[in-house]
Each structure stands twice: as structure tokens, then as C-alpha cells.
Write an enzyme that holds these catalytic residues in place. Structure first.
Site, short mmCIF file in Angstrom:
data_model
loop_
_atom_site.label_atom_id
_atom_site.label_comp_id
_atom_site.label_asym_id
_atom_site.label_seq_id
_atom_site.Cartn_x
_atom_site.Cartn_y
_atom_site.Cartn_z
N SER A 93 0.83 -1.22 0.00
CA SER A 93 0.00 0.00 0.00
C SER A 93 0.85 1.26 0.00
CB SER A 93 -0.98 0.00 1.19
OG SER A 93 -0.31 -0.29 2.39
N HIS A 122 -1.90 -8.97 1.99
CA HIS A 122 -1.58 -7.70 2.66
C HIS A 122 -2.74 -7.41 3.64
CE1 HIS A 122 0.16 -3.89 3.42
NE2 HIS A 122 -0.20 -3.22 2.34
N HIS A 125 5.79 -12.75 7.51
CA HIS A 125 5.97 -11.37 7.07
C HIS A 125 7.14 -11.29 6.10
CE1 HIS A 125 6.43 -7.00 7.16
NE2 HIS A 125 5.17 -6.98 7.54
N ARG A 166 3.13 -4.76 16.75
CA ARG A 166 1.73 -4.32 16.60
C ARG A 166 0.79 -5.43 17.09
NH1 ARG A 166 1.77 -3.01 10.31
NH2 ARG A 166 2.63 -5.13 10.40
N ASP A 174 -2.17 -8.51 11.67
CA ASP A 174 -3.52 -8.93 11.30
C ASP A 174 -4.03 -10.12 12.12
OD1 ASP A 174 -3.81 -7.01 9.25
OD2 ASP A 174 -2.50 -8.19 7.98
N ARG A 228 -3.97 3.64 7.41
CA ARG A 228 -2.81 3.66 6.50
C ARG A 228 -2.64 5.02 5.81
NH1 ARG A 228 0.98 -0.41 5.11
NH2 ARG A 228 0.84 -0.78 7.33
N ARG A 234 10.85 4.81 -11.88
CA ARG A 234 10.91 4.04 -13.12
C ARG A 234 12.14 3.13 -13.08
NH1 ARG A 234 11.46 0.88 -17.23
NH2 ARG A 234 10.42 1.49 -19.17
N1 CMX Z 1 1.31 -19.86 6.20
C1 CMX Z 1 1.75 -20.78 5.31
N2 CMX Z 1 2.77 -20.59 4.49
C2 CMX Z 1 3.43 -19.43 4.60
C3 CMX Z 1 3.08 -18.44 5.53
C4 CMX Z 1 1.95 -18.68 6.33
N3 CMX Z 1 1.50 -17.77 7.20
N4 CMX Z 1 3.92 -17.39 5.38
C5 CMX Z 1 4.77 -17.73 4.40
N5 CMX Z 1 4.47 -18.94 3.93
C6 CMX Z 1 5.09 -19.64 2.78
C7 CMX Z 1 4.92 -18.78 1.54
O1 CMX Z 1 3.62 -18.93 0.96
C8 CMX Z 1 6.02 -19.30 0.66
O2 CMX Z 1 5.61 -20.52 0.11
P1 CMX Z 1 5.97 -20.92 -1.42
O3 CMX Z 1 7.46 -21.01 -1.44
O4 CMX Z 1 5.27 -22.21 -1.62
O5 CMX Z 1 5.44 -19.81 -2.28
C9 CMX Z 1 7.12 -19.60 1.68
O6 CMX Z 1 6.47 -19.74 2.96
C10 CMX Z 1 8.17 -18.50 1.79
O7 CMX Z 1 7.50 -17.28 2.04
P2 CMX Z 1 8.21 -16.11 2.89
O8 CMX Z 1 9.44 -15.72 2.15
O9 CMX Z 1 8.37 -16.52 4.30
O10 CMX Z 1 7.12 -14.98 2.88
P3 CMX Z 1 6.86 -13.86 1.79
O11 CMX Z 1 7.78 -12.73 2.06
O12 CMX Z 1 6.87 -14.41 0.41
O13 CMX Z 1 5.35 -13.46 2.10
C11 CMX Z 1 3.51 -12.98 3.52
C12 CMX Z 1 5.01 -12.75 3.25
C13 CMX Z 1 3.06 -12.04 4.59
C14 CMX Z 1 2.76 -12.67 2.24
C15 CMX Z 1 3.32 -14.46 3.94
O14 CMX Z 1 3.99 -14.69 5.17
C16 CMX Z 1 1.86 -14.82 4.07
O15 CMX Z 1 1.24 -15.19 3.06
N6 CMX Z 1 1.25 -14.73 5.31
C17 CMX Z 1 -0.16 -14.96 5.49
C18 CMX Z 1 -0.95 -13.75 5.02
C19 CMX Z 1 -0.79 -12.57 5.97
O16 CMX Z 1 -0.88 -12.70 7.18
N7 CMX Z 1 -0.57 -11.37 5.40
C20 CMX Z 1 -0.51 -10.14 6.18
C21 CMX Z 1 0.89 -9.53 6.26
C22 CMX Z 1 0.86 -8.23 7.02
C23 CMX Z 1 0.20 -7.16 6.21
O17 CMX Z 1 0.73 -6.77 5.15
O18 CMX Z 1 -0.89 -6.72 6.56
#
Ligand code: CMX
Length: 466
Positions: free
Chosen positions: A274, A304, A350, A359, A405, A431, A451
């Protein structure tokens, strides 16, 4: 890898160049935020010019192929003044941690004697890097109250959205439509000089932040309260009090929760979807309404901001499928089943953080104080005790700890806000404080159109494969 590497042999003498945060411009003691900013900006601009002149050719990091294919994780490529996220410690707003902000920032209540910090004070801090006085925070409240009125066409538009349109889509569309009011767009059209852009972005930001609670409350009431009126802004009350009241909540604890919620969700440095989207779209000199609406479309993604909605849906599913008296062993099975079915555990993990999100911690403290016996809070606590081990055992997520969250929905439902589809709108209102204070500085520092260079795989192979 050296953090700041000169391309020449010249020894870095960082102490010779002041960082924008240490420029040391003490503000005029004005209670007017724009005056304080106008006083600060020339000195910070000068400092950045000098910094770039002396260190402009220094390298700050290196980009690997994995970073390019991996969502740009860890690439050092953005300047954001308002906050910095430490992977271990969590967010610092202008250098202040959340507990420090809770201690130092002016509070709500009749005479600033409430429990939680005022988001108005946090906004002042984000804009100026200074802890405001109670009077300064109150003057922001006054300005926001005075700027809160919505144009009729936006009210009509909100009232005509179909009930099946997601609240975040309604929110984003209404923000886009508010750009009829943009002072920046008008000034740009009239040929205003670049050096004054920030002033119009400031005006739009103050107007927008003032209007968002009313927009959000109309959406809420239309969808969940039979379209009842949000009522009028009470000029003697703060931003969060008015928001809670327009939503239809008069419990003082809910108002305190809103102050906390709206402060802590505000900013998480510049690279999150965002914030980065708002910054990117703003760099095209799209007005602040268009830039922030774009950011809100990013916040609406389940990885997110929509994760807070997903968490409560997931918790409700646990209760429905396993029952209210779930045991740790049943919960472990449920988490494993979620993972085995290819879904993420919402609220955990994260992109930057590697420890429990502060938080999350401050919301947990709020719950321990106000709702220690709430069954849903107990469930959230149990999830906290079982999930990190499971995620570590699975070995995929780099961060097995909870993020912001994972906790917010439980607090909201305790006070009666059970409409989980709506939760991300609250996140969005908050936000705005971070995205828009950053946008003011983007234009104050004259940051150009963003860019970055991209390549195709063929080109990368040509470059790298021997
Ligand atoms: N549950 C299961 N698997 C998870 C996970 C979770 N909570 N968090 C990460 N992973 C997985 C990823 O999907 C990824 O799998 P693949 O290799 O199969 O694609 C692997 O672990 C590596 O991911 P990462 O490097 O640890 O995490 P990213 O930086 O790619 O993604 C985030 C970060 C937040 C998108 C991810 O941890 C996630 O999907 N969490 C659940 C959704 C969530 O809570 N989002 C809110 C974040 C805070 C916000 O922005 O508001």
C-alpha cells in the site's frame, strides 16, 4: 556486504553529513502543522542535496537474480522518511518504537488523560519527526474536524453501491471520486511551481484524512446498519472518537481501541504494497486521492491488508469445525490441515519481520487488560502458542511469528463489530496517515517519477550465463 560502500577509496565521514532526521531544525513552536513543515522543509532539502552531492555515487546494496525474481525482497531502492522497519525489533515511527510512542505521544480523553495515543499526534510525528505537544495534536484534530465534509456526489455514489460490492472496493472508488476536490490537481493545472507541490499535497492529505472516517462510516452503515445516518462530526471530539461514533459505537473502550488501532496500522516503512503503490502512483504526479486509492487497491489483497478479514474467517471456521472448546492437539491438526491444503495461515509470516510483530504485541496487551476471558481471544492465544512451531517444522515460511492482522479482528468482534469483510477498511483509514505523510515528503524532496529498469529472462541469461 558493506552497508554503504564508496566507489572511490575516499573514507566515508558520515558524521560530516547530517541525515534528514538529524538536521536538527527545531520547529517553530506553532500549533499549525503546515507552518512547522514549512519551517523544516528548506533545511531538509538542503541537507539531502549536500548528502547526494558528496555520497551520490556510493553503493547501498547489491541486487541478485533471486531478488529480481523474488518480489524484490531486500533490495535497497526506496527512500521513506516516516518510518523504518527492523526485522527483529519491528517498526519505528521516526525512530520511536510503539511502546515509546504509547508513552510519549499525546493521548485522547477530555484533557489528554485517556489511555491510548492520539493518531493525530502520530501523524504530527510522522510528518515532522517531532513528538507534538497536546496542543499541537489538538490543533490537528480541529483541522480534521473542520475539513470532514464530503461532496454530495461522493455521498450519492456511496449510497448507490450494490450491497454485494466489497467494502474495500467501495472505499477505494469513493477516494478516487474525491479527487474532484484535489487542490494539487488544480494547482498543477494552473502551473504552480515544483517547489510548492508539497503544500498542495499537504492540503489534499489533510482534507482526505479528515474525510475518510465519514466515507468509511457511510459504507459501514449502508452495508450493516440499514443505511442509517452517520450523524454530524462533534467538533470537540478527536478523530477516533468521531469515527467510532459515526460507525455507531459509544463504548469508551471501543474508542480507545480505535485510537490504538488507527495509530499502529498507519505506517510500515516504504516497501509494503500500500505504501509503495501510493508512492509510485504519486511519483507520476497523480493527485494524492488517486495515489492513495491505488494504494488501497493493494491493501485489499489477501496477502496484505485483507489478511485481517481472512484471520477472523479462519478463526470462525476453527470454532465451527472443531467446536468452541478446542484443544491444543485439535488446533495443531487444524493448522496442519490448512497448510496441507495449500493455504497460508492468515496473520502469520511477514516479508521483512522475523519476530512477533510489536503491533500484535500491543493489541495482545490491550486484550489481556480489557477482554482476558473472551473465548476468541483465548483461541488467538492458543494459536500463538502452537502455530510458530508448526510453521518452523514445515520449514517454508521465513517468519513463523504473528503479524498485526492476527489480532485485530478479535478485538473488533468483542465490541460488536463482527462484520469481518469490513475490517480492511479500518486498516485503510489508518494507513492514510503513513502513506500521505510520506507523500508530502516525496514532493518536498522533489523525488522524481519512479521508473526502475526491468529485463527479460533472455536478456538476464545473456548478461549472466557464461
Ligand atoms: N502460512 C503458510 N505458508 C506461509 C506463511 C503462512 N502464514 N507465510 C509464508 N508462507 C510460505 C509462503 O507462501 C512461501 O511458500 P511458497 O514457497 O510455496 O510460495 C514460503 O512460505 C516463503 O515465504 P516467505 O518468504 O516466508 O514470505 P513472503 O515474504 O513471500 O510473504 C507474507 C510474506 C506475509 C505474504 C506471507 O507470510 C503470508 O502469506 N502470510 C499470510 C498472510 C498474511 O498474514 N498477510 C498479512 C501480512 C501483514 C500485512 O501486510 O498486513
Amino acid at each position: 556486504m558493506a552497508f554503504l560502500r564508496p566507489v572511490t577509496n575516499r573514507v566515508l565521514q558520515l558524521n560530516k553529513v547530517l541525515s534528514p532526521l538529524s538536521v536538527g531544525v527545531r520547529s517553530v513552536s506553532s500549533t499549525n502543522l503546515k507552518d512547522v513543515l514549512a519551517n523544516q522543509i528548506p533545511a531538509v532539502q538542503k541537507d539531502v542535496v549536500e548528502f547526494r552531492k558528496e555520497y551520490g555515487s556510493c553503493k547501498v546494496g547489491e541486487v541478485t537474480l533471486d531478488m529480481m525474481y523474488g518480489g524484490m525482497r531486500g533490495i535497497r531502492g526506496l527512500v521513506t522518511e516516516t518510518s523504518v522497519l527492523d526485522p527483529e525489533e519491528g517498526i519505528r515511527f521516526r525512530g520511536y518504537s510503539i511502546p515509546e510512542c504509547q508513552k510519549l505521544l499525546p493521548r485522547g480523553g477530555k484533557k489528554g488523560d485517556g489511555e491510548q495515543m492520539l493518531p493525530e499526534g502520530l501523524f504530527w510525528l510522522l510528518c515532522t519527526s517531532e513528538i507534538p505537544t497536546q496542543e499541537q495534536a489538538n490543533s490537528v484534530t480541529k483541522e480534521w474536524n473542520e475539513r470532514a465534509a464530503l461532496p454530495n456526489h461522493v455521498i450519492t455514489m456511496l449510497n448507490n453501491f450494490p450491497a454485494n460490492l466489497h467494502p474495500m472496493s467501495q472505499f477505494s472508488a469513493a477516494i478516487t471520486a474525491l479527487n474532484s476536490e484535489s487542490k494539487f490537481a488544480k494547482a498543477y493545472h494552473d502551473g504552480v511551481k515544483k517547489g510548492s507541490y508539497w503544500e498542495y499535497v499537504y492540503e489534499d492529505s489533510m482534507d482526505m484524512i479528515a474525510k475518510l472516517p465519514t466515507v468509511a462510516s457511510i459504507i459501514y452503515r449502508n452495508l450493516y446498519r440499514d443505511g442509517t445516518s452517520v450523524g454530524a462530526i462533534d467538533m470537540d471530539k478527536d478523530w477516533s472518537w468521531n469515527f467510532a461514533s459515526m460507525l455507531g459505537y459509544d463504548n469508551p473502550d471501543f474508542t480507545e481501541l480505535m485510537r490504538l488501532y488507527l495509530a499502529i496500522h498507519s505506517d510500515h516503512e516504504g516497501g509494503n504494497v500500500s505504501a509503495h503503490t501510493t508512492h509510485l502512483v504519486g511519483s507520476a504526479l497523480s493527485d494524492p486521492y488517486l495515489a492513495f486509492a491505488a494504494g488501497m487497491n493493494g491493501l485489499a489483497g489477501p496477502l496484505h491488508g485483507l489478511a485481517n478479514q481472512e484471520v477472523l474467517i479462519w478463526l470462525t471456521k476453527v470454532q465451527k469445525e472443531v467446536g468452541k472448546d478446542v484443544t491444543e492437539s485439535q488446533l495443531r491438526d487444524f493448522v496442519w490441515n490448512t497448510l496441507k491444503s495449500g493455504q497460508v495461515v492468515p496473520g502469520y509470516g511477514h516479508a521483512v519481520l522475523r519476530k512477533t510483530d510489536p503491533r500484535y504485541t500491543c493489541q495482545r496487551e490491550f486484550a489481556q487488560k480489557k477482554l482476558p476471558n473472551d473465548p476468541m481471544f483465548k483461541l488467538v492465544s492458543m494459536i500463538y502458542s502452537v502455530t510458530p512451531d508448526i510453521l518452523m517444522e514445515q520449514g517454508k515460511a521465513k517468519n513463523p511469528w504473528p503479524n498485526v492482522d492476527a489480532h485485530s479482528g478479535v478485538l473488533l468482534q468483542y465490541y460488536g463489530m463482527t462484520e469481518m469483510n469490513y475490517y480492511t477498511v479500518l486498516f485503510g483509514v489508518s494507513r492514510a496517515l503513513g502513506c500521505l505523510s510520506s507523500l508530502i515528503w516525496d514532493r518536498a524532496l522533489g523525488l522524481p517519477l519512479e521508473r526502475p529498469k526491468s529485463f527479460d529472462t533472455k536478456g538476464l541469461k545473456k548478461m549472466l550465463c557464461k
